[in-house]
Design an enzyme around this catalytic site. Structure first.
Site, PDB file in Angstrom:
ATOM      1  N   ARG A 231     -38.135 -46.654 -59.993  1.00  0.00           N
ATOM      2  CA  ARG A 231     -36.349 -45.796 -60.702  1.00  0.00           C
ATOM      3  C   ARG A 231     -37.011 -44.246 -61.491  1.00  0.00           C
ATOM      4  NH1 ARG A 231     -36.497 -51.095 -64.406  1.00  0.00           N
ATOM      5  NH2 ARG A 231     -37.055 -51.708 -61.524  1.00  0.00           N
TER       6      ARG A 231
ATOM      7  N   LYS B 122     -50.273 -54.711 -58.208  1.00  0.00           N
ATOM      8  CA  LYS B 122     -50.116 -55.686 -57.553  1.00  0.00           C
ATOM      9  C   LYS B 122     -50.738 -56.724 -57.152  1.00  0.00           C
ATOM     10  CE  LYS B 122     -45.806 -53.432 -55.623  1.00  0.00           C
ATOM     11  NZ  LYS B 122     -44.713 -53.847 -56.299  1.00  0.00           N
TER      12      LYS B 122
END
Length: 506
Positions: free
Chosen positions: A356, A282
């Site tokens: 996920r 990130k």
């Protein structure tokens, strides 16, 4: 924080307290006292309206003005909080009451002497209203002082958050509603504490220890799978995400059972204790609040605490999928293929779509409990913020009735949510040339929905399932508002408890 709350029926104008909180509505020429405020208003010559008008009060919800009583009532201070226009077709809404009570208590807690003894004379003509006022007041008192270093700073923070609350209400069921509100507030504030904790102090093993302590306190059954057990059990999502960190992953299972229960629900929470993005790193500006990427798991843990404390007649199972997503020489790589719990394979195209992966493992495991409903809650996608902003979470699922019921449950608890679809055509974007499915789609559009479509692939036919994406509402970057502090919010906790209560009545 030390807070007590009692319910009385005496007139607030006679109470010996440090402050009285009353409500007022926006009127034509001047603010108008709300239900519960009339005795206090009458104690002032000419009423409170002239003073409030001089202070510029307009009556907007959460607007707070503090007035010295000058002996008109025993309490030295009256805190008048706006409730908006007086409703013409029913009582003041619970959400307005909760947020306004929270704003008033935040204002009192900010005083050098803290909140102290406070009488709550807001509209409480029903048990629902009484519970709303009690909940908002206790949530508004929240502070997080773990990292304050001086004794003076810690003492000031503790005094600010400590209060003796007296709720004025003669409504039938007010005491029971206030007791429920106290349990909910304790749960939400517990979740907030976890989210606000520095990630170095809440690695997966620490999270498991916190869960074990809570389980012992509330008589929940608990099982914790460590890294070796996860590897041997085939939990490829958890082990794949966790392999880049020196702090190995955990899968935590908590269970509340009731001998008279006829329904079973399963909650699954994403618990990424820190999300660097892994090798798909990130940018720095998106990383400083990634300690909150475990907010879903925190909400599940807090909800299980409340469910056990309330003794709900339902079987509830909570799964916390906990890992730390870090870049290192051992981290998973884009293009790696993971074998998930249950055998399905996933091509990892972006290591920053890690939530996920751990959720897929836990969802498959949760279905082994044979639940009537599976609800997962996760800070899953940045796309949720783009779609719905920072205060509204998304609800998706394979069962429209269950999805819409959860939206209603959230609304009843004052948590803003919105039902979203899972378009079938998005599944093709998750096709992989080497595995059963890829963890991200080839195009950026509809990222929140495609993440939900990914999770749906791990739900068996006939299992009722809903997915809550709380990425934005889980962490407040701005200033406090209503009963919501800066930092962790505890969003979703109350909704999960409400779902459990509804299933307990089935």
């Amino acid at each position: 924080m030390s807070t007590t709350l009692s319910v009385i029926t005496e007139s607030p104008s006679t109470l010996d307290t440090d402050a009285i909180v009353v409500g007022y509505h926006s009127g034509g020429d001047a603010p108008e006292p709300a239900s519960g405020a009339h005795d206090v208003d009458a104690a002032f010559t000419g009423g409170l309206a002239p003073t409030l008008s001089l202070l510029g009060a307009g009556g907007a919800p959460e607007e707070v003005h503090t007035i010295a009583s000058l002996g008109a009532v025993p309490a030295p201070v009256v805190v008048a909080v706006g409730l908006g226009p007086a409703p013409t077709d029913g009582p003041v809404g619970s959400d307005v009451l909760s947020r306004s009570a929270g704003a008033a208590l935040r204002a009192l807690a900010a005083r050098p002497e803290g909140a102290g003894r406070v009488a709550l004379a807001l509209p409480a003509q029903s048990a629902e209203q009484a519970g709303a006022v009690a909940l908002g007041a206790q949530l508004g008192l929240y502070t997080f002082d773990r990292y304050r270093t001086s004794d003076q700073a810690r003492r000031k923070a503790d005094e600010a958050a400590s209060a003796t609350l007296t709720l004025v209400s003669s409504a039938s069921g007010a005491e029971a509603a206030a007791e429920r509100a106290a349990v909910l507030a304790e749960g939400v504030n517990y979740s907030r504490d976890l989210v606000n904790t520095a990630p170095a102090d809440l690695v997966p093993e620490d999270f498991a220890s916190a869960a074990q302590a809570l389980a012992q306190e509330t008589n929940l059954e608990i099982e914790v799978l460590d890294e070796q057990e996860l590897t041997e059990g085939g939990y490829g999502g958890l082990t794949g995400v966790g392999q880049g960190s020196v702090n190995p992953p955990r899968l935590i299972r908590l269970e509340h059972s009731h001998p008279e229960a006829t329904k079973t629900i399963a909650f699954v929470g994403k618990g990424i204790t820190f999300d660097s993005g892994g090798l798909s790193l990130k940018p720095a500006g998106s990383m400083d609040w990634m300690k909150s990427d475990m907010a879903g798991a925190a909400s599940v843990l807090a909800a299980m605490r409340a469910i056990a404390t309330l003794g709900l007649k339902v079987n509830a199972v909570g799964y916390l999928a906990v890992a730390e997503n870090m870049p290192s020489g051992t981290a998973q790589r884009p293009s790696d293929v993971l074998t998930m719990y249950g055998g399905k394979t996933v091509e990892v195209l972006n290591t920053d779509a890690e939530g996920r992966l751990v959720m897929a493992d836990a969802l498959v495991r949760a279905q082994e409990d044979g639940p009537d409903l599976v609800v997962d809650i996760a800070t899953l996608t940045g796309a949720q913020l783009v779609a719905l902003g920072t205060r509204v979470f998304a609800v998706m699922g394979n069962d429209d009735e269950a999805r819409d019921g959860i939206v209603e449950a959230a609304g009843a608890e004052g948590e803003a949510s919105w039902a979203m679809p899972l378009p079938g055509e998005l599944r093709a974007g998750l096709d992989s040339s080497v595995a059963d499915i890829a963890n991200v789609a080839g195009e950026r559009w509809g990222g929140m929905l495609s993440a939900g479509v990914f999770l749906k692939e791990f739900i068996d036919e006939g299992v009722s399932w809903a997915h809550l994406d709380i990425a934005g509402p889980s962490f407040n970057h701005g200033g406090p508002h209503g009963y919501t502090p800066k930092g962790g919010t505890g969003t979703g906790t109350r909704t999960l408890v409400r779902i459990a209560e509804e299933y307990a009545r089935k």
